[in-house]
Design a protein around this motif. Structure first.
Motif, short mmCIF file in Angstrom:
data_model
loop_
_atom_site.label_atom_id
_atom_site.label_comp_id
_atom_site.label_asym_id
_atom_site.label_seq_id
_atom_site.Cartn_x
_atom_site.Cartn_y
_atom_site.Cartn_z
N THR A 59 0.83 -1.21 0.00
CA THR A 59 0.00 0.00 0.00
C THR A 59 0.87 1.26 0.00
O THR A 59 0.62 2.21 -0.76
N MET A 60 1.89 1.27 0.85
CA MET A 60 2.76 2.44 0.93
C MET A 60 3.58 2.61 -0.35
O MET A 60 3.81 3.74 -0.81
N THR A 61 4.00 1.50 -0.94
CA THR A 61 4.79 1.57 -2.17
C THR A 61 3.97 2.13 -3.33
O THR A 61 4.46 2.95 -4.12
N LEU A 62 2.72 1.69 -3.44
CA LEU A 62 1.87 2.18 -4.53
C LEU A 62 1.37 3.60 -4.28
O LEU A 62 0.94 4.27 -5.22
N ALA A 63 1.42 4.06 -3.04
CA ALA A 63 1.00 5.44 -2.76
C ALA A 63 1.87 6.44 -3.52
O ALA A 63 1.42 7.53 -3.87
N ARG A 64 3.12 6.06 -3.82
CA ARG A 64 4.00 6.94 -4.59
C ARG A 64 3.51 7.12 -6.01
O ARG A 64 3.80 8.12 -6.67
N VAL A 65 2.78 6.12 -6.52
CA VAL A 65 2.30 6.15 -7.90
C VAL A 65 0.97 6.88 -8.03
O VAL A 65 0.72 7.58 -9.01
N ARG A 66 0.13 6.74 -7.04
CA ARG A 66 -1.25 7.21 -7.13
C ARG A 66 -1.36 8.72 -7.38
O ARG A 66 -2.24 9.16 -8.11
N ALA A 89 9.78 10.70 -10.35
CA ALA A 89 10.08 10.13 -9.04
C ALA A 89 11.58 10.16 -8.76
O ALA A 89 12.01 10.46 -7.64
N LEU A 90 12.39 9.89 -9.78
CA LEU A 90 13.84 9.91 -9.59
C LEU A 90 14.37 11.32 -9.36
O LEU A 90 15.38 11.51 -8.66
N GLN A 91 13.70 12.32 -9.92
CA GLN A 91 14.21 13.69 -9.84
C GLN A 91 13.63 14.49 -8.68
O GLN A 91 14.33 15.27 -8.05
N GLU A 92 12.34 14.29 -8.37
CA GLU A 92 11.72 15.12 -7.33
C GLU A 92 10.57 14.41 -6.61
O GLU A 92 9.66 15.05 -6.09
N GLY A 93 10.63 13.10 -6.52
CA GLY A 93 9.50 12.36 -5.96
C GLY A 93 9.48 12.21 -4.47
O GLY A 93 8.53 11.66 -3.92
N ARG A 94 10.51 12.68 -3.78
CA ARG A 94 10.53 12.50 -2.33
C ARG A 94 9.49 13.39 -1.68
O ARG A 94 9.38 14.57 -1.99
N GLY A 95 8.76 12.83 -0.74
CA GLY A 95 7.70 13.59 -0.05
C GLY A 95 8.19 14.19 1.23
O GLY A 95 9.22 14.84 1.28
N ARG A 96 7.44 13.91 2.32
CA ARG A 96 7.75 14.50 3.61
C ARG A 96 9.17 14.17 4.05
O ARG A 96 9.65 13.06 3.88
N LYS A 99 14.07 17.40 0.83
CA LYS A 99 14.18 18.76 0.33
C LYS A 99 13.39 18.90 -0.97
O LYS A 99 13.23 17.94 -1.71
N PRO A 100 12.90 20.11 -1.25
CA PRO A 100 12.18 20.31 -2.52
C PRO A 100 13.07 19.91 -3.69
O PRO A 100 14.23 20.28 -3.77
N GLY A 101 12.49 19.14 -4.60
CA GLY A 101 13.25 18.72 -5.77
C GLY A 101 14.11 17.49 -5.56
O GLY A 101 14.82 17.07 -6.45
N THR A 102 14.04 16.90 -4.36
CA THR A 102 14.84 15.70 -4.08
C THR A 102 14.13 14.47 -4.60
O THR A 102 12.94 14.29 -4.37
N GLY A 103 14.85 13.62 -5.30
CA GLY A 103 14.25 12.44 -5.88
C GLY A 103 14.25 11.26 -4.94
O GLY A 103 14.99 11.22 -3.94
N LEU A 104 13.42 10.28 -5.25
CA LEU A 104 13.42 9.03 -4.53
C LEU A 104 14.65 8.21 -4.92
O LEU A 104 15.22 8.39 -5.99
N GLY A 105 15.04 7.30 -4.06
CA GLY A 105 16.13 6.40 -4.38
C GLY A 105 15.73 5.41 -5.46
O GLY A 105 14.54 5.13 -5.67
N VAL A 106 16.72 4.87 -6.14
CA VAL A 106 16.46 3.92 -7.22
C VAL A 106 15.68 2.71 -6.71
O VAL A 106 14.73 2.25 -7.34
N THR A 107 16.05 2.22 -5.55
CA THR A 107 15.36 1.04 -5.01
C THR A 107 13.89 1.33 -4.76
O THR A 107 13.02 0.50 -5.06
N SER A 108 13.57 2.51 -4.22
CA SER A 108 12.18 2.86 -3.96
C SER A 108 11.38 2.94 -5.25
O SER A 108 10.24 2.45 -5.33
N VAL A 109 11.97 3.54 -6.28
CA VAL A 109 11.28 3.65 -7.57
C VAL A 109 11.08 2.26 -8.17
O VAL A 109 10.00 1.96 -8.71
N GLU A 110 12.09 1.42 -8.09
CA GLU A 110 11.96 0.06 -8.64
C GLU A 110 10.88 -0.74 -7.91
O GLU A 110 10.14 -1.51 -8.53
N THR A 138 11.88 0.66 -17.16
CA THR A 138 12.91 0.32 -16.17
C THR A 138 13.69 1.57 -15.81
O THR A 138 13.77 2.53 -16.59
N VAL A 139 14.29 1.55 -14.65
CA VAL A 139 15.14 2.67 -14.22
C VAL A 139 16.40 2.69 -15.08
O VAL A 139 17.06 1.65 -15.25
#
Length: 317
Positions: A59-66, A89-96, A99-110, A138-139
């Motif tokens: 659920t938490m993993t798919l929340a990044r996509v929704r 997601a790789l460039q600015e997908g990090r949430g709470r 930092k603004p514009g910070t991307g998620l890690g490759v593993t999280s995106v995968e 793919t990443v």
């Protein structure tokens, strides 16, 4: 898009495959189901076969996509949509916390891509769509290499650092759980350990139970993941002595607390008998490390005291 093949036969086979997939996509029955709605249905189906903690992770993993794809009608979802989400997601997908514009890690995106692909595979089986449009997304390899270059190597503790930590916890209330972590027990195993699992006369401990907290208030207790996870371990003399002392401390705390003591039976509890979680164990370990090591040494803590990330605030201990 131009593709090159080794033989004319291979080129014709791929052309036929493309035509067939296009035809199938055109023949899909019309549906107003959105990506969000289908993910809800798919998670409900998967929950029947997953452990509660795993279902929560899905659920938490798919929340990044929704957030960016959820409102799109499932049949309108394209590979371009998924590709655009992946790059965002790789460039600015990090949430709470990021930092603004910070991307998620490759593993999280995968992980998110893997769950989305799995959900779309089921949609194909159900006849909601004819093609899994995320299948080939793919990443990029360059993103993987860039992350590896940017990630600082964390060396394991030296013998001197381990000795420093052992000395630092000598008078800490949680000395015994820390020593169990240094033995190689996982945080969930330490949190799930009960006094009934500890045989101080024989100096052994039985690992049969785990305990984790999802979010801030959902407690999941279960057996070890596998038969190999259920094991009996000998207790070195210092660990057995620390556990004996910790049991005596808890007996005194129970007397002092009176009826307010919970008496949960767990080894890792606060002064009121309330079970602690892996995040609280990690936070206490970091406090000890901050007192004992210079700042750069802190992240190199033994992995078994630094795994839980989604548990609530630390109660009084």
């Amino acid at each position: 898009m131009t593709r090159t093949f080794g033989t004319l036969r291979e080129a014709k086979a791929e052309y036929a495959s493309i035509v067939h997939r296009r035809y199938e996509a055109e023949q899909a029955p019309f549906s107003q189901v959105t990506v969000d709605e289908w993910l809800d249905q798919w998670l409900a189906l998967k929950a029947e076969d997953l452990e509660e903690s795993t279902a929560y992770s899905y659920t938490m993993t798919l929340a990044r996509v929704r957030g960016r794809l959820g409102r799109i009608r499932l049949q309108d979802l394209t590979e371009d949509h998924v590709e655009a989400w992946m790059r965002w997601a790789l460039q600015e997908g990090r949430g709470r916390g990021g930092k603004p514009g910070t991307g998620l890690g490759v593993t999280s995106v995968e992980m998110s891509l893997a769950r989305l692909k799995e959900a779309l595979d089921r949609a194909v089986t159900r006849g909601l769509v004819r093609v899994n449009v995320a299948r080939e997304v793919t990443v990029p390899r360059m993103a993987r290499k860039a992350e590896r270059r940017a990630r600082a190597a964390v060396p394991p503790w030296s013998v001197a650092e381990v000795r420093t930590f052992v000395r630092a916890i000598a008078r800490d209330r949680l000395q015994a759980p820390f020593l169990l972590a240094l033995m190689g027990l996982r945080p969930a195993e330490i949190c799930g350990l009960r006094w009934a699992d500890v045989d101080l006369d024989e100096a052994t401990v039985f690992i049969t139970n785990t305990r984790t907290v999802m979010g801030n208030d959902i407690v999941v207790e279960k057996d070890a993941k596998s038969l190999a996870g259920e094991r009996q371990l000998p207790l070195p003399a210092p660990v057995a002595a620390a556990l004996t002392a910790f049991r005596d401390v808890q007996a005194d705390e129970m007397t002092a607390a009176g009826q307010g003591y919970e008496g949960s039976g767990y080894v890792l509890v606060d002064a009121w008998g309330r079970a602690l979680n892996g995040r609280q164990l990690r936070e206490r370990a970091y406090k000890v490390m901050d007192r004992s090591f210079c700042a750069p040494a802190r992240p190199s803590a033994h992995s078994t005291v630094a795994e839980m990330r989604t548990e609530g605030p630390m109660p009084p201990t």
